[in-house]
Design an enzyme around this catalytic site. Structure first.
Site, PDB file in Angstrom:
ATOM      1  N   GLY A  73     -26.995  34.971  23.890  1.00  0.00           N
ATOM      2  CA  GLY A  73     -27.081  33.771  24.471  1.00  0.00           C
ATOM      3  C   GLY A  73     -28.840  33.644  25.019  1.00  0.00           C
ATOM      4  O   GLY A  73     -29.470  32.647  25.169  1.00  0.00           O
ATOM      5  N   ASN A 154     -21.597  30.056  34.728  1.00  0.00           N
ATOM      6  CA  ASN A 154     -20.868  31.335  34.381  1.00  0.00           C
ATOM      7  C   ASN A 154     -20.324  32.111  35.958  1.00  0.00           C
ATOM      8  O   ASN A 154     -19.751  32.932  35.626  1.00  0.00           O
ATOM      9  CB  ASN A 154     -21.965  32.264  34.028  1.00  0.00           C
ATOM     10  CG  ASN A 154     -23.404  32.401  34.651  1.00  0.00           C
ATOM     11  OD1 ASN A 154     -23.946  31.112  34.787  1.00  0.00           O
ATOM     12  ND2 ASN A 154     -23.874  33.311  35.216  1.00  0.00           N
ATOM     13  N   GLN A 182     -20.796  30.000  28.089  1.00  0.00           N
ATOM     14  CA  GLN A 182     -19.516  30.219  28.785  1.00  0.00           C
ATOM     15  C   GLN A 182     -18.551  29.267  28.189  1.00  0.00           C
ATOM     16  O   GLN A 182     -17.281  29.398  28.476  1.00  0.00           O
ATOM     17  CB  GLN A 182     -19.895  30.118  30.215  1.00  0.00           C
ATOM     18  CG  GLN A 182     -20.314  31.132  31.045  1.00  0.00           C
ATOM     19  CD  GLN A 182     -19.728  32.546  30.920  1.00  0.00           C
ATOM     20  OE1 GLN A 182     -18.618  32.630  30.891  1.00  0.00           O
ATOM     21  NE2 GLN A 182     -20.398  33.559  31.297  1.00  0.00           N
ATOM     22  N   SER A 202     -23.015  32.518  22.388  1.00  0.00           N
ATOM     23  CA  SER A 202     -23.143  33.914  22.392  1.00  0.00           C
ATOM     24  C   SER A 202     -21.608  34.904  22.193  1.00  0.00           C
ATOM     25  O   SER A 202     -20.677  34.441  22.773  1.00  0.00           O
ATOM     26  CB  SER A 202     -23.554  34.587  24.011  1.00  0.00           C
ATOM     27  OG  SER A 202     -23.727  36.026  23.997  1.00  0.00           O
ATOM     28  N   GLY A 203     -21.538  35.375  21.041  1.00  0.00           N
ATOM     29  CA  GLY A 203     -20.512  36.065  20.771  1.00  0.00           C
ATOM     30  C   GLY A 203     -19.595  36.935  21.520  1.00  0.00           C
ATOM     31  O   GLY A 203     -18.151  36.820  21.608  1.00  0.00           O
ATOM     32  N   THR A 240     -33.866  40.847  10.191  1.00  0.00           N
ATOM     33  CA  THR A 240     -32.598  41.044   9.346  1.00  0.00           C
ATOM     34  C   THR A 240     -31.428  40.849  10.126  1.00  0.00           C
ATOM     35  O   THR A 240     -31.309  41.160  11.513  1.00  0.00           O
ATOM     36  CB  THR A 240     -32.528  42.570   9.139  1.00  0.00           C
ATOM     37  OG1 THR A 240     -33.635  42.762   8.133  1.00  0.00           O
ATOM     38  CG2 THR A 240     -31.325  42.929   8.265  1.00  0.00           C
ATOM     39  N   CYS A 327     -25.557  40.202  35.412  1.00  0.00           N
ATOM     40  CA  CYS A 327     -27.184  40.675  35.193  1.00  0.00           C
ATOM     41  C   CYS A 327     -27.728  40.442  36.618  1.00  0.00           C
ATOM     42  O   CYS A 327     -28.764  41.291  36.703  1.00  0.00           O
ATOM     43  CB  CYS A 327     -27.833  39.319  34.389  1.00  0.00           C
ATOM     44  SG  CYS A 327     -27.018  38.737  33.181  1.00  0.00           S
TER      45      CYS A 327
HETATM   46  N1  PLP Z   1     -26.124  31.899  29.533  1.00  0.00           N
HETATM   47  C1  PLP Z   1     -24.853  31.913  30.294  1.00  0.00           C
HETATM   48  C2  PLP Z   1     -24.458  30.711  31.012  1.00  0.00           C
HETATM   49  C3  PLP Z   1     -24.458  33.531  30.393  1.00  0.00           C
HETATM   50  O1  PLP Z   1     -23.282  33.410  31.179  1.00  0.00           O
HETATM   51  C4  PLP Z   1     -25.053  34.271  29.710  1.00  0.00           C
HETATM   52  C5  PLP Z   1     -24.493  35.743  30.044  1.00  0.00           C
HETATM   53  O2  PLP Z   1     -23.878  36.131  30.774  1.00  0.00           O
HETATM   54  C6  PLP Z   1     -26.105  34.237  28.870  1.00  0.00           C
HETATM   55  C7  PLP Z   1     -26.816  32.777  28.952  1.00  0.00           C
HETATM   56  C8  PLP Z   1     -26.833  35.285  28.326  1.00  0.00           C
HETATM   57  O3  PLP Z   1     -26.090  35.734  27.138  1.00  0.00           O
HETATM   58  P1  PLP Z   1     -26.271  36.940  26.371  1.00  0.00           P
HETATM   59  O4  PLP Z   1     -25.678  38.301  27.361  1.00  0.00           O
HETATM   60  O5  PLP Z   1     -25.632  36.952  25.023  1.00  0.00           O
HETATM   61  O6  PLP Z   1     -27.964  37.374  26.421  1.00  0.00           O
END
Ligand code: PLP
Length: 383
Positions: A73, A154, A182, A202-203, A240, A327
């Site tokens: 993400g 999130n 999300q 994001s996986g 890659t 984070c």
């Molecule tokens: N955007 C949102 C709304 C998220 O909740 C997150 C991760 O918590 C991200 C971006 C970042 O994604 P990634 O952890 O895959 O870098």
């Protein structure tokens, strides 16, 4: 009450599904060729990336050639925002509209661009975390080059009216990016019908492993590269490909959309029942929208309780939860999302995010419904 281990931090990351883990192992241990190589092992890996691209396009309603795999993400958000800014600057347009409740992957990218001559408008949400399309319209300027508004928040799970916002942007011929990290795999998404120009995924938020995501880029939009190097992914995203994680992402996303409405109906009901019970605790307040929300995300503040202590005691009781976005955990600053929603700072510090998944059981909900009020009372007694 017998002690259980309950994972209620699925907005931070999810458990890879059995199919995702199996797929990943296959491309780690057997078919580990380089997808750019011409040998048979390479071709197998290349086919896996193509299959994942087809699965992603099908699940999210895009064309196959609109899917670009990234490292997650954060990279997708960086690519979308910086790429659109570069296109804007080339036309003398240096104004960006976003919201005060975006993930830091968008907010800090905008902050970086501010240091490089861009002006950014940060829209404020209402008390439920909602941004209105009319706010976007009101903030538009003749030099606006990008609007970036997340599909679902999130921290509180509130859904944003991204379809209406996309319409406003289309009328003004301004690029629209939505961070659907999300939302993808959790609520229905149809990229074409939505009308966004770029969409981040994001996986690891939908039972695929960490380290792989995607940016959907509307066909016809030539976004400048973020990564420079080899000519992978038609020369637009060098590096890659992370074949095991990408193949697993395709599997997990396919699984996620296959029974989404059933899973969501169950999760919405269970989280709503849990919310009702937790809100009976004195000094409990719900953060976020009670209807326009992700089915599995719940955010509640408890007056007189400090979030970090709450998490610690819940962890001792076997419950893994969060006080905001992963984070920012480790910092005791109140959440920027809750502050933007007008939640007072002390209350924002006592917030608890519980986020569930397709694997969450009624027994786990019951355990949380009993454990949280006990822990809150214990903390209040310690003051
Ligand atoms: N955007 C949102 C709304 C998220 O909740 C997150 C991760 O918590 C991200 C971006 C970042 O994604 P990634 O952890 O895959 O870098």
């Amino acid at each position: 009450m017998e002690k259980m281990t309950v994972y209620a931090d699925n907005a931070a990351t999810t458990k890879p599904s059995a199919a995702a883990a199996e797929t990943m192992m296959r491309y780690l241990t057997e078919d580990y060729g380089n997808p750019a190589a011409v040998c048979s092992m390479g071709r197998k890996a290349g086919r896996a990336v193509l299959a994942a691209r087809e699965q992603t396009a099908k699940a999210l309603g895009s064309r196959v050639d609109e899917v670009y795999f990234t490292s997650g993400g954060t990279e997708s958000d960086n690519w979308a925002v910086k790429g659109a800014a570069e296109l804007g600057a080339a036309q003398g347009k240096r104004h960006i509209i976003t919201t005060a409740i975006e993930h830091h992957a968008v907010l800090r990218t905008c902050g970086y661009l501010e240091k490089h001559g861009f002006e950014v408008t940060y829209l404020m949400p209402d008390e439920y975390g909602r941004i209105a399309a009319s706010q976007v319209e009101g903030a538009m300027r003749s030099d606006t080059c990008l609007v970036s508004v997340m599909a679902a928040n999130n921290e509180v799970g509130t859904l944003e009216p991204v379809k209406e916002i996309a319409e406003v942007c289309r009328e003004r011929k301004v690029l629209f990016h939505t961070d659907a990290v999300q939302a993808a795999g959790h609520i229905p998404i149809d990229f074409r019908e939505l009308g966004a120009d770029m969409l981040s995924v994001s996986g690891h938020k939908f039972h695929a492993p960490k380290g792989a995501g995607a940016l959907l880029i509307r066909s016809g939009l030539i976004l400048p590269n973020l990564m420079h190097g080899g000519s992978q992914q038609r020369g637009r995203r060098a590096g890659t490909e992370n074949v095991p994680a990408i193949a697993a992402l395709g599997e997990a996303l396919t699984e996620a959309v296959s029974d989404m409405s059933e899973v969501n109906e169950r999760l919405f009901r269970l989280t709503e029942e849990l919310a009702e019970r937790l809100l009976r605790t004195e000094g409990a307040h719900r953060n976020g929208h009670s209807r326009e929300r992700l089915p599995g995300t719940l955010n509640i503040s408890f007056d007189g309780v400090e979030g970090e202590s709450l998490l610690l005691l819940l962890d001792m009781a076997g419950i893994c939860a969060s006080s905001g976005s992963a984070c920012t955990s480790g910092s005791t600053d109140p959440s920027h999302v809750l502050l933007a929603m007008g939640v007072p700072s002390v209350r924002a510090k006592g917030s608890l995010r519980l986020s569930f998944s397709r694997y969450s059981t009624p027994e786990e909900f019951e355990y949380i419904a009993q454990a949280v009020p006990q822990v809150v009372e214990r903390l209040k007694g310690m003051r």
